[in-house]
Write a protein that holds these residues in place. Structure first.
Motif, PDB file in Angstrom:
ATOM      1  N   SER A  37       0.821  -1.212   0.000  1.00 22.23           N
ATOM      2  CA  SER A  37       0.000   0.000   0.000  1.00 22.23           C
ATOM      3  C   SER A  37       0.853   1.259   0.000  1.00 22.23           C
ATOM      4  CB  SER A  37      -0.980   0.000   1.178  1.00 22.23           C
ATOM      5  OG  SER A  37      -0.372  -0.383   2.385  1.00 22.23           O
ATOM      6  N   CYS A  38       2.069   1.205   0.559  1.00 22.92           N
ATOM      7  CA  CYS A  38       2.926   2.394   0.532  1.00 22.92           C
ATOM      8  C   CYS A  38       3.495   2.650  -0.857  1.00 22.92           C
ATOM      9  CB  CYS A  38       4.053   2.283   1.558  1.00 22.92           C
ATOM     10  SG  CYS A  38       5.162   0.878   1.338  1.00 22.92           S
ATOM     11  N   TYR A  39       3.326   1.698  -1.775  1.00 20.87           N
ATOM     12  CA  TYR A  39       3.707   1.891  -3.174  1.00 20.87           C
ATOM     13  C   TYR A  39       2.482   1.986  -4.080  1.00 20.87           C
ATOM     14  CZ  TYR A  39       8.773   1.412  -2.672  1.00 20.87           C
ATOM     15  OH  TYR A  39      10.105   1.629  -2.368  1.00 20.87           O
ATOM     16  N   GLY A  40       1.327   2.311  -3.487  1.00 13.79           N
ATOM     17  CA  GLY A  40       0.167   2.638  -4.298  1.00 13.79           C
ATOM     18  C   GLY A  40      -0.925   1.600  -4.380  1.00 13.79           C
ATOM     19  N   ASN A  41      -0.808   0.472  -3.674  1.00 14.84           N
ATOM     20  CA  ASN A  41      -1.853  -0.546  -3.728  1.00 14.84           C
ATOM     21  C   ASN A  41      -3.010  -0.132  -2.825  1.00 14.84           C
ATOM     22  OD1 ASN A  41      -3.443  -2.862  -3.782  1.00 14.84           O
ATOM     23  ND2 ASN A  41      -1.691  -4.248  -3.707  1.00 14.84           N
ATOM     24  N   ASP A  42      -4.180   0.104  -3.414  1.00 18.69           N
ATOM     25  CA  ASP A  42      -5.341   0.511  -2.619  1.00 18.69           C
ATOM     26  C   ASP A  42      -6.282  -0.655  -2.341  1.00 18.69           C
ATOM     27  OD1 ASP A  42      -6.335   0.131  -5.138  1.00 18.69           O
ATOM     28  OD2 ASP A  42      -7.223   2.126  -5.352  1.00 18.69           O
ATOM     29  N   ARG A  43      -5.895  -1.869  -2.745  1.00 18.88           N
ATOM     30  CA  ARG A  43      -6.730  -3.045  -2.514  1.00 18.88           C
ATOM     31  C   ARG A  43      -6.212  -3.910  -1.366  1.00 18.88           C
ATOM     32  NH1 ARG A  43     -10.279  -4.230  -6.706  1.00 18.88           N
ATOM     33  NH2 ARG A  43     -10.865  -2.262  -7.696  1.00 18.88           N
ATOM     34  N   PRO A  47       0.023  -2.306   6.576  1.00 13.16           N
ATOM     35  CA  PRO A  47       0.355  -1.228   7.521  1.00 13.16           C
ATOM     36  C   PRO A  47       1.708  -1.381   8.194  1.00 13.16           C
ATOM     37  CG  PRO A  47      -1.314  -2.689   8.445  1.00 13.16           C
ATOM     38  CD  PRO A  47      -1.176  -3.060   7.004  1.00 13.16           C
ATOM     39  N   ASN A  48       2.154  -2.605   8.423  1.00 13.89           N
ATOM     40  CA  ASN A  48       3.428  -2.787   9.123  1.00 13.89           C
ATOM     41  C   ASN A  48       4.621  -2.479   8.226  1.00 13.89           C
ATOM     42  OD1 ASN A  48       2.390  -3.819  11.730  1.00 13.89           O
ATOM     43  ND2 ASN A  48       1.594  -5.468  10.444  1.00 13.89           N
ATOM     44  N   ILE A  49       4.549  -2.922   6.973  1.00 14.17           N
ATOM     45  CA  ILE A  49       5.610  -2.561   6.031  1.00 14.17           C
ATOM     46  C   ILE A  49       5.547  -1.067   5.740  1.00 14.17           C
ATOM     47  CG2 ILE A  49       6.557  -2.980   3.729  1.00 14.17           C
ATOM     48  CD1 ILE A  49       5.359  -5.809   3.898  1.00 14.17           C
ATOM     49  N   ASP A  50       4.326  -0.533   5.663  1.00 15.19           N
ATOM     50  CA  ASP A  50       4.173   0.914   5.463  1.00 15.19           C
ATOM     51  C   ASP A  50       4.849   1.698   6.589  1.00 15.19           C
ATOM     52  OD1 ASP A  50       2.652   0.161   3.324  1.00 15.19           O
ATOM     53  OD2 ASP A  50       0.743   0.879   4.126  1.00 15.19           O
ATOM     54  N   LYS A  51       4.792   1.155   7.812  1.00 14.38           N
ATOM     55  CA  LYS A  51       5.400   1.847   8.952  1.00 14.38           C
ATOM     56  C   LYS A  51       6.912   1.977   8.771  1.00 14.38           C
ATOM     57  CE  LYS A  51       3.858   0.785  13.019  1.00 14.38           C
ATOM     58  NZ  LYS A  51       3.647   0.060  14.312  1.00 14.38           N
ATOM     59  N   LEU A  52       7.529   0.941   8.190  1.00 17.29           N
ATOM     60  CA  LEU A  52       8.962   1.036   7.902  1.00 17.29           C
ATOM     61  C   LEU A  52       9.235   2.223   6.985  1.00 17.29           C
ATOM     62  CD1 LEU A  52       9.889  -2.712   7.195  1.00 17.29           C
ATOM     63  CD2 LEU A  52      10.362  -1.415   9.271  1.00 17.29           C
ATOM     64  N   ALA A  53       8.381   2.385   5.962  1.00 12.61           N
ATOM     65  CA  ALA A  53       8.560   3.495   5.026  1.00 12.61           C
ATOM     66  C   ALA A  53       8.255   4.835   5.688  1.00 12.61           C
ATOM     67  CB  ALA A  53       7.666   3.291   3.805  1.00 12.61           C
ATOM     68  N   ASP A 259       2.699  -9.215   5.815  1.00 10.02           N
ATOM     69  CA  ASP A 259       2.747  -7.952   6.547  1.00 10.02           C
ATOM     70  C   ASP A 259       2.579  -8.177   8.050  1.00 10.02           C
ATOM     71  OD1 ASP A 259       2.616  -4.869   6.373  1.00 10.02           O
ATOM     72  OD2 ASP A 259       0.839  -5.394   7.561  1.00 10.02           O
ATOM     73  N   TYR A 260       1.708  -9.099   8.410  1.00  8.85           N
ATOM     74  CA  TYR A 260       1.508  -9.437   9.825  1.00  8.85           C
ATOM     75  C   TYR A 260       2.808  -9.934  10.456  1.00  8.85           C
ATOM     76  CZ  TYR A 260       0.117 -12.556  13.684  1.00  8.85           C
ATOM     77  OH  TYR A 260       0.023 -13.214  14.883  1.00  8.85           O
ATOM     78  N   GLN A 261       3.523 -10.810   9.761  1.00  7.35           N
ATOM     79  CA  GLN A 261       4.779 -11.326  10.299  1.00  7.35           C
ATOM     80  C   GLN A 261       5.853 -10.236  10.359  1.00  7.35           C
ATOM     81  OE1 GLN A 261       5.159 -13.961  11.864  1.00  7.35           O
ATOM     82  NE2 GLN A 261       3.414 -15.221  11.251  1.00  7.35           N
ATOM     83  N   ILE A 262       5.873  -9.349   9.376  1.00  6.62           N
ATOM     84  CA  ILE A 262       6.821  -8.231   9.425  1.00  6.62           C
ATOM     85  C   ILE A 262       6.531  -7.361  10.646  1.00  6.62           C
ATOM     86  CG2 ILE A 262       7.662  -6.168   8.250  1.00  6.62           C
ATOM     87  CD1 ILE A 262       8.511  -8.844   6.964  1.00  6.62           C
ATOM     88  N   GLY A 263       5.256  -7.162  10.952  1.00  3.66           N
ATOM     89  CA  GLY A 263       4.893  -6.387  12.134  1.00  3.66           C
ATOM     90  C   GLY A 263       5.365  -7.044  13.419  1.00  3.66           C
ATOM     91  N   ARG A 264       5.233  -8.356  13.504  1.00  5.29           N
ATOM     92  CA  ARG A 264       5.699  -9.083  14.690  1.00  5.29           C
ATOM     93  C   ARG A 264       7.216  -8.960  14.835  1.00  5.29           C
ATOM     94  NH1 ARG A 264       5.209 -14.514  14.652  1.00  5.29           N
ATOM     95  NH2 ARG A 264       5.183 -14.545  16.935  1.00  5.29           N
ATOM     96  N   ILE A 265       7.916  -9.039  13.710  1.00  7.60           N
ATOM     97  CA  ILE A 265       9.375  -8.879  13.743  1.00  7.60           C
ATOM     98  C   ILE A 265       9.737  -7.465  14.178  1.00  7.60           C
ATOM     99  CG2 ILE A 265      11.437  -8.786  12.281  1.00  7.60           C
ATOM    100  CD1 ILE A 265      10.126 -11.024  10.580  1.00  7.60           C
TER     101      ILE A 265
END
Length: 452
Positions: A37-43, A47-53, A259-265
């Motif tokens: 989603s941080c690269y434009g995916n609206d579907r 959120p967790n990968i977006d937080k890194l960005a 994304d869920y696992q990235i958030g846990r990490i």
């Protein structure tokens, strides 16, 4: 004498100080440029990968070294173009392996880092019989990873999982942990593959955080590589949508689980950690490659332009976006620079240190070309005529060739979707780029090896 020896040791490796970062390198598999989603995916929401960005930097013109996985994975580990090792396509689990040398994990290990590899390797040396031949066949340990948990790279084992469509749901049944196959009593044997990668990465971070030296963890998630499978709940139900195809529902659930696992990490890393998140190549036909032409296995932008996010608190402006170019060759020199490691003087690396760019300085690469060579006909009895095999980008211009013959020229600033072939009206630019690419292809190569 002690002072002289200490100085030499510092030059060859690193002199540690308290601010040397832990390093976490996360590589997704076949992740399209706009799958996040941080690269434009609206579907699909990530959120967790977006937080890194949001707290770090993301790059809009970062390139994988190849449009499939083995070339890019070799580039990340060596800091060199995969063609330096004669890698023109994927390894097919038939004994091919990348020879060990000044690999990224070895450089980190020599500098005092604890090193680990989790997930997909795809650089060879992981057949079951390779374990008894380590004097002949290099695997993760020989490249400098002290601990690894990886897929067995046995033909036709992985192929059968792909054909059955259960690679993720049966992911724990085809893993090696430090040369030992898992059995049904292993903690990960019955887990979904994405969850295994998350659990093992978290387990290692928690262990390494208790040590008095930094760590380097290379975590290679397989998402969203085929086969598409339903992710465990709640992510399967959470991504349901009226009118959504089965394939799209599956890939969205897989991305949500990643994304869920990235958030846990992310929850267990400490501030003094440098995180890179990227992909090995562009997305497949079910992925979202955004505005770019092409998909995985293409040398168009959709096959080689990938997400790239860096998180390192205090070292970059939060939420910054860079439109400068980057390349997977750059990962090795960048991480080594962050760790204070001086690269070996007797080794020629193709990558460039991106730290100045990450810290806000301008990094002019307009006069520096990037090269690609990928032969999707490799291994076929008949080569499809006109197959695009070579590419070069220099400044705004990109040339694609078919076995050395120029075919398509694009100005990526004016025509980022690669729709208007400019070869006819730009013959001099075509000739210039074709000569540079031909000279690069003619440079001496080492070679990957094949074990019996």
């Amino acid at each position: 004498m002690k002072t002289i020896l200490f100085t030499l040791w510092c030059v060859a490796t690193v002199c540690f100080s308290g601010d040397v970062p832990n390093v976490l390198l996360i590589v997704a598999d076949d992740l399209g440029y706009s799958d996040l989603s941080c690269y434009g995916n609206d579907r699909v929401q990530t959120p967790n990968i977006d937080k890194l960005a949001e707290q770090g930097m993301r790059m809009t013109q970062f390139y994988a070294a190849g449009p499939v996985c083995t070339p890019t994975r070799a580039s990340i580990v060596t800091g060199k173009y995969p063609l330096r090792y004669n890698i023109e396509s994927i390894f097919r689990d038939r004994g091919e392996y990348l020879p060990a040398g000044h690999s990224l994990p070895q450089l980190m290990k020599d500098a005092g880092y604890t090193t680990a590899l989790v997930g997909k390797w795809h650089l060879g040396g992981l057949r079951l019989k390779d374990r008894e031949r380590r004097d002949e066949v290099d695997g993760p340990h020989e490249h400098g990873y002290e601990h690894y948990l990886c897929q067995i790279e046995e033909h036709p084992l992985r192929t059968e999982y792909f054909k059955r469509g259960d690679l993720y749901s049966r992911g724990g049944t085809c893993l090696l942990e430090n040369e030992q196959p898992m059995d049904e009593n292993h903690r990960y044997f019955s887990m979904f593959f994405t969850d295994i990668m998350g659990e093992e990465t978290i387990r290692l971070i928690n262990i390494f955080n208790e040590q008095d030296k930094p760590f380097f963890i290379h975590a290679n998630f397989q998402v969203p590589h085929l086969p598409l499978e339903r992710a465990p709940e709640p992510h399967w139900s959470a991504t349901a949508e009226d009118g959504l195809s089965e394939e799209q529902h599956r890939i969205r659930s897989m991305l949500a689980r990643l994304d869920y696992q990235i958030g846990r990490i992310f929850d267990v890393v400490e501030d003094n950690t440098l995180i890179i998140f990227t992909s090995d190549n562009g997305g497949h036909k079910f992925s979202n490659n955004g505005p770019w032409r092409g998909i995985k296995s293409d040398l168009y932008e959709g096959g080689i332009r990938v997400p790239f996010i860096v998180w390192w608190p205090g070292h970059m402006e939060a939420g910054s976006i860079s439109d400068e170019r980057g390349h997977s060759n750059d990962i090795l020199p960048t991480l080594c620079a962050a760790a204070g490691i001086v690269l070996p003087a007797d080794e020629n690396f193709d990558g460039q240190n991106l730290l100045p760019l990450l810290e806000g300085d301008f990094l002019d690469r307009s006069a520096q070309p990037e090269f690609w060579y990928f032969d999707k006909n490799q291994g076929r009895k008949k080569k499809k005529p006109g197959t695009l095999t070579g590419a070069i980008r220099l400044g705004d211009w990109k040339l694609l060739t078919a076995y050395g013959e120029p075919k398509e020229l694009y100005n990526l600033t004016d025509d980022p979707q690669e729709k208007i072939n400019r070869m006819t009206d730009m013959p001099e630019k075509t000739a210039e780029l074709a000569e540079l690419l031909a000279n690069w292809l003619a440079e001496p190569r080492n070679t990957y090896k094949t074990a019996r």
